[in-house]
Design a protein around this motif. Structure first.
Motif, PDB file in Angstrom:
ATOM      1  N   ILE A 225     -13.919  12.974  23.824  1.00  0.00           N
ATOM      2  CA  ILE A 225     -13.550  13.528  24.974  1.00  0.00           C
ATOM      3  C   ILE A 225     -13.868  14.556  26.696  1.00  0.00           C
ATOM      4  CG2 ILE A 225     -13.882  16.378  24.236  1.00  0.00           C
ATOM      5  CD1 ILE A 225     -14.111  15.745  21.420  1.00  0.00           C
ATOM      6  N   ALA A 226     -15.528  14.383  26.738  1.00  0.00           N
ATOM      7  CA  ALA A 226     -16.052  14.313  28.026  1.00  0.00           C
ATOM      8  C   ALA A 226     -14.969  13.231  28.670  1.00  0.00           C
ATOM      9  CB  ALA A 226     -17.362  13.704  27.986  1.00  0.00           C
TER      10      ALA A 226
ATOM     11  N   ALA B  48     -11.637  12.691  28.502  1.00  0.00           N
ATOM     12  CA  ALA B  48     -10.325  13.754  28.870  1.00  0.00           C
ATOM     13  C   ALA B  48     -10.394  14.284  29.113  1.00  0.00           C
ATOM     14  CB  ALA B  48      -9.696  13.299  27.268  1.00  0.00           C
ATOM     15  N   PHE B  49     -11.525  15.472  29.550  1.00  0.00           N
ATOM     16  CA  PHE B  49     -12.029  16.748  30.038  1.00  0.00           C
ATOM     17  C   PHE B  49     -11.693  15.431  31.453  1.00  0.00           C
ATOM     18  CE2 PHE B  49     -14.414  18.215  32.449  1.00  0.00           C
ATOM     19  CZ  PHE B  49     -14.435  19.750  32.202  1.00  0.00           C
TER      20      PHE B  49
ATOM     21  N   ILE C 261      -6.892  21.475  34.420  1.00  0.00           N
ATOM     22  CA  ILE C 261      -7.861  22.468  33.317  1.00  0.00           C
ATOM     23  C   ILE C 261      -7.838  23.657  33.570  1.00  0.00           C
ATOM     24  CG2 ILE C 261     -10.321  22.576  32.870  1.00  0.00           C
ATOM     25  CD1 ILE C 261      -9.062  20.581  31.051  1.00  0.00           C
TER      26      ILE C 261
ATOM     27  N   GLU D  33      -7.631  14.902  24.307  1.00  0.00           N
ATOM     28  CA  GLU D  33      -7.135  16.015  25.173  1.00  0.00           C
ATOM     29  C   GLU D  33      -7.028  17.403  23.877  1.00  0.00           C
ATOM     30  OE1 GLU D  33      -3.602  15.513  26.997  1.00  0.00           O
ATOM     31  OE2 GLU D  33      -4.160  13.436  28.737  1.00  0.00           O
TER      32      GLU D  33
ATOM     33  N   VAL E 131      -9.659  18.444  23.722  1.00  0.00           N
ATOM     34  CA  VAL E 131     -10.838  19.018  25.219  1.00  0.00           C
ATOM     35  C   VAL E 131     -10.013  20.637  25.086  1.00  0.00           C
ATOM     36  CG1 VAL E 131     -10.052  19.299  27.947  1.00  0.00           C
ATOM     37  CG2 VAL E 131     -10.254  16.954  26.017  1.00  0.00           C
TER      38      VAL E 131
ATOM     39  N   LEU F 183     -12.996  23.633  24.773  1.00  0.00           N
ATOM     40  CA  LEU F 183     -12.772  24.840  25.875  1.00  0.00           C
ATOM     41  C   LEU F 183     -12.955  26.383  24.859  1.00  0.00           C
ATOM     42  CD1 LEU F 183     -10.683  24.051  28.064  1.00  0.00           C
ATOM     43  CD2 LEU F 183     -12.920  23.876  28.674  1.00  0.00           C
TER      44      LEU F 183
END
Length: 260
Positions: free
Chosen positions: A48-49, A51-52, A61, A226, A229, A233
């Motif tokens: 996840i990090a 993809a972020f 983003i 993604e 992500v 958020l």
């Protein structure tokens, strides 16, 4: 060791929360890497990090956060104003309560997911329909808690002020408002989650940007990392909003001992 213990005890709640989050992330990563190891089903914090930062480098983003933030903050602000106004009106006037109660009940029990297409049909796919969806999601916790706060004022305090010749205006501002304020702030905190859900639901229909759009587009393309992500958020945004309102409550109503 004594120094470490002192530091821990001085911020015990924060340390406990941090340790809980870190432990959860570690377990999540282990489950993803060892037990599942399928990026289409579940992705760990590491993926996840990754993809972020990839989305961040592409400028995606900021675009999605900005779109959702504008929809959320405008709809939430309108929900606060209308919710407090209606809650106060219903709390002060039984007649107003009887008139508004059927409409409030019907609107509250109508699923937002079903109302969203109707708002979009009536207001278009622009920001107006999205603000309306956030508003209808956020207004009721504020309304109900404001009404409850207005109607649960200690009658003995009211009678004492009346005995000393206080006017209705003085009673309202000296007793009713301070007594109701903690419940109003609780309503604001409860409505944050509903407002965020409303913003995401509004982006499922005809949106071109926003965290909800990001989650939908990534899921349809099987880009699970993604999609997570977007979920992360939302979780972080909801937590920060909740904590900011708790801080505001301690400043606005310091007499109320909030342990939640």
């Amino acid at each position: 060791m004594n120094a470490i213990g002192t530091i821990y005890r001085s911020h015990e709640k924060k340390w406990d929360a941090a340790i809980s989050v870190i432990a959860g992330l570690v377990i999540w990563e282990i489950v993803d890497a060892v037990m599942i190891n399928n990026p289409l089903v579940l992705v760990g914090p590491g993926r996840i990090a990754e993809a972020f930062f990839d989305l961040l480098a592409r400028g995606e983003i900021a675009r999605h956060i900005y779109a959702t933030f504008v929809e959320f903050i405008l709809g939430y602000a309108v929900g606060i104003v209308i919710g407090i106004a209606l809650g106060v009106a219903m709390g002060l006037s039984p007649t107003t309560k009887r008139i508004l109660n059927p409409w409030v009940t019907i609107s509250y029990n109508a699923p937002v997911v079903l109302l969203a297409p109707l708002f979009i049909t009536a207001l278009g796919v622009g920001i107006a329909s999205k603000i309306a969806i956030v508003f209808i999601s956020a207004v009721f916790p504020v309304l109900f808690n404001t009404y409850t706060g207005m109607t649960t004022v200690d009658g003995r305090l009211v009678e004492a002020l009346r005995a000393f010749g206080a006017t209705s205006k003085q009673i309202f501002f000296k007793v009713t408002v301070p007594s109701a304020l903690p419940m109003v702030m609780t309503g604001l905190r409860l409505s944050v989650g509903r407002a965020i859900v409303g913003a995401i639901v509004s982006e499922f229909f005809g949106a071109r940007a926003g965290i909800g759009f990001l989650i939908t587009a990534a899921s349809e393309a099987f880009r699970t990392a993604e999609a997570f992500v977007g979920v992360a958020l939302l979780a972080i945004g909801g937590y920060l909003s909740f904590e900011m309102l708790k801080y505001a409550e301690r400043k606005i109503a310091p007499w109320y001992d909030n342990r939640v």
